[in-house]
Scaffold this motif. Structure first.
Motif, PDB file in Angstrom:
ATOM      1  N   ARG A   3     -22.875  -1.321  42.464  1.00 40.95           N
ATOM      2  CA  ARG A   3     -21.316  -1.301  42.914  1.00 40.95           C
ATOM      3  C   ARG A   3     -21.248  -0.573  44.329  1.00 40.95           C
ATOM      4  N   THR A   6     -19.993  -2.941  47.080  1.00 42.48           N
ATOM      5  CA  THR A   6     -18.445  -3.126  47.324  1.00 42.48           C
ATOM      6  C   THR A   6     -18.135  -2.277  48.677  1.00 42.48           C
ATOM      7  N   CYS A 225     -11.068 -11.415  39.962  1.00 43.13           N
ATOM      8  CA  CYS A 225     -10.763 -10.040  40.005  1.00 43.13           C
ATOM      9  C   CYS A 225      -9.824  -9.291  39.631  1.00 43.13           C
ATOM     10  N   MET A 299     -12.291  -5.805  45.947  1.00 42.40           N
ATOM     11  CA  MET A 299     -12.099  -5.821  44.472  1.00 42.40           C
ATOM     12  C   MET A 299     -13.529  -6.321  43.613  1.00 42.40           C
ATOM     13  N   ARG A 300     -13.820  -5.702  42.494  1.00 41.80           N
ATOM     14  CA  ARG A 300     -14.939  -6.131  41.750  1.00 41.80           C
ATOM     15  C   ARG A 300     -14.486  -6.729  40.409  1.00 41.80           C
ATOM     16  N   GLU A 302     -16.095  -7.237  37.805  1.00 41.30           N
ATOM     17  CA  GLU A 302     -16.721  -6.886  36.742  1.00 41.30           C
ATOM     18  C   GLU A 302     -15.658  -5.565  35.993  1.00 41.30           C
ATOM     19  N   THR A 303     -15.224  -4.743  36.752  1.00 42.43           N
ATOM     20  CA  THR A 303     -14.203  -3.588  36.364  1.00 42.43           C
ATOM     21  C   THR A 303     -12.983  -4.156  36.828  1.00 42.43           C
ATOM     22  N   GLY A 304     -12.769  -4.811  37.466  1.00 39.88           N
ATOM     23  CA  GLY A 304     -11.337  -5.011  37.925  1.00 39.88           C
ATOM     24  C   GLY A 304     -10.760  -3.986  38.940  1.00 39.88           C
ATOM     25  N   THR A 305     -11.536  -3.248  39.449  1.00 37.94           N
ATOM     26  CA  THR A 305     -11.019  -2.313  40.463  1.00 37.94           C
ATOM     27  C   THR A 305     -10.760  -2.795  41.691  1.00 37.94           C
ATOM     28  N   ILE A 306      -9.359  -2.552  42.317  1.00 36.36           N
ATOM     29  CA  ILE A 306      -9.084  -3.111  43.407  1.00 36.36           C
ATOM     30  C   ILE A 306      -8.827  -1.929  44.231  1.00 36.36           C
ATOM     31  N   ARG A 307      -9.340  -1.830  45.455  1.00 35.20           N
ATOM     32  CA  ARG A 307      -9.243  -0.726  46.589  1.00 35.20           C
ATOM     33  C   ARG A 307      -8.529  -1.315  47.668  1.00 35.20           C
TER      34      ARG A 307
END
Ligand SMILES: O=P(O)(O)OC[C@H]1O[C@](O)(COP(=O)(O)O)[C@@H](O)[C@@H]1O
Length: 323
Positions: A3, A6, A225, A299-300, A302-307
């Motif tokens: 990760r 990212t 994502c 964004m990733r 696998e986790t759906g995290t958006i930064r």
């Protein structure tokens, strides 16, 4: 995939954006693109990945850097093998003309997961999470807009369709207008436009029309994502493009390409940095004392995290970003 990759991937699009934004409004799209490629390529060398470019700047004999098949990264024996899709500058004309919506974008996924889309057109339809699964390129425009209106629980007159402003979309535009939906035309950059459908406050509900096939794969990485959906269908115009599809093993070019055809699985990282101002990302701002600010999203799958990342760069301390 690690990760930590990212955040490192954002450095790659930041570097490309910082370089190409220097050419904003200078009327030279080739130089703007070359600068983005240079910045991106250089930063890729700092990543410990075993990467190969599958969506890039062209074939090896057409592009000196970031060509299809180029090996990327400082691979160690533990490095993960990845496919890389790049668009160092999506919106070369926009940058040359000083217009909005240009971004630098990159996506990576495990080896073999990205469609090796040829450099030709692709018909596309893209929507955000609430309408994923509710539209299809196999359906007529009118049916899709009716289904979208149901999925979003809004009247069709409150739906906004975003479409590249091109003569080839004349009939599409007329059909959309007849349904009562609104249209937001844009000049360039359909990766950012597809992504915008996933953010309700950006005011577009669906992307329709024909754009670049490589951009379709990049958009698919981002929309996976984000939980949205994009579908594509290759749109070869010349005979040699049809031939190329066959040679690449893409078989029947009429096949509807689902999200999973475009990008398999959800082990994806997507990053983009604004070059010129757009709804999704602001463009690069240069300040006094050799400082610059960039706006990025990463964004990733696998986790759906958006930064969303705002960064201030001291170009005097990072000469490689400055030229
Ligand atoms: O300009 P065309 O030929 O209609 O192609 C559409 C494509 O052009 C773009 O607007 C910009 O692409 P470039 O940066 O390569 O010029 C893409 O976002 C879009 O997919």
């Amino acid at each position: 995939m690690d990760r930590n990759l990212t955040l490192n991937l954002v450095r790659v699009t930041e570097a490309a954006a910082l370089q190409s934004a220097r050419y904003l409004g200078r009327g030279d799209k080739i130089k703007a693109d070359e600068a983005a490629v240079r910045g991106m390529r250089r930063m890729f060398d700092t990543l410990t990945i075993d990467g190969v470019v599958v969506i890039g700047e062209g074939e090896m004999d057409e592009a000196p850097m970031l060509y299809i098949g180029e090996q990327i990264g400082k691979a160690t024996k533990d490095s993960i093998k990845v496919d890389i899709a790049v668009d160092p500058l999506d919106g070369t004309t926009a940058v040359a003309k000083g217009l909005s919506n240009a971004i630098s974008a990159v996506a990576i996924a495990p080896r073999g997961c990205l469609l090796h889309a040829p450099d030709m057109y692709m018909e596309k339809i893209a929507v955000g999470p609430k309408a994923a699964g509710k539209v299809s390129l196999d359906e007529p425009v009118e049916t899709n807009l009716k289904n979208l209106s149901k999925a979003l629980n809004k009247d069709i007159s409150d739906i906004t369709v975003t479409i590249l402003d091109r003569p080839r979309h004349k009939e599409l535009i007329e059909r959309v207008r007849k349904t009562g939906a609104r249209i937001k035309l844009f000049q360039d950059g359909d990766v950012a436009a597809a992504i915008a459908t996933c953010f309700e406050d950006l005011g577009v509900d669906i992307l329709m029309g024909i754009g670049g096939a490589p951009e379709g794969v990049l958009a698919a990485c981002a929309l996976k994502c984000l939980g949205g959906e994009i579908q594509g269908r290759l749109y070869p115009i010349k005979d040699e493009e049809k031939e190329r599809c066959k040679k690449m093993g893409l078989g029947n070019v009429d096949t509807l390409l689902t999200m999973d055809h475009l990008v398999r699985g959800n082990e994806i990282i997507f990053a983009a940095t604004g070059v010129s101002n757009g709804k999704l990302l602001k463009g690069v701002v240069y300040y006094e004392h050799n400082r610059a600010k960039t706006y990025s999203v990463v964004m990733r799958g696998e986790t759906g995290t958006i930064r969303f990342i705002e960064a201030i760069h001291r170009l005097d301390k990072k000469p490689e970003y400055a030229k």
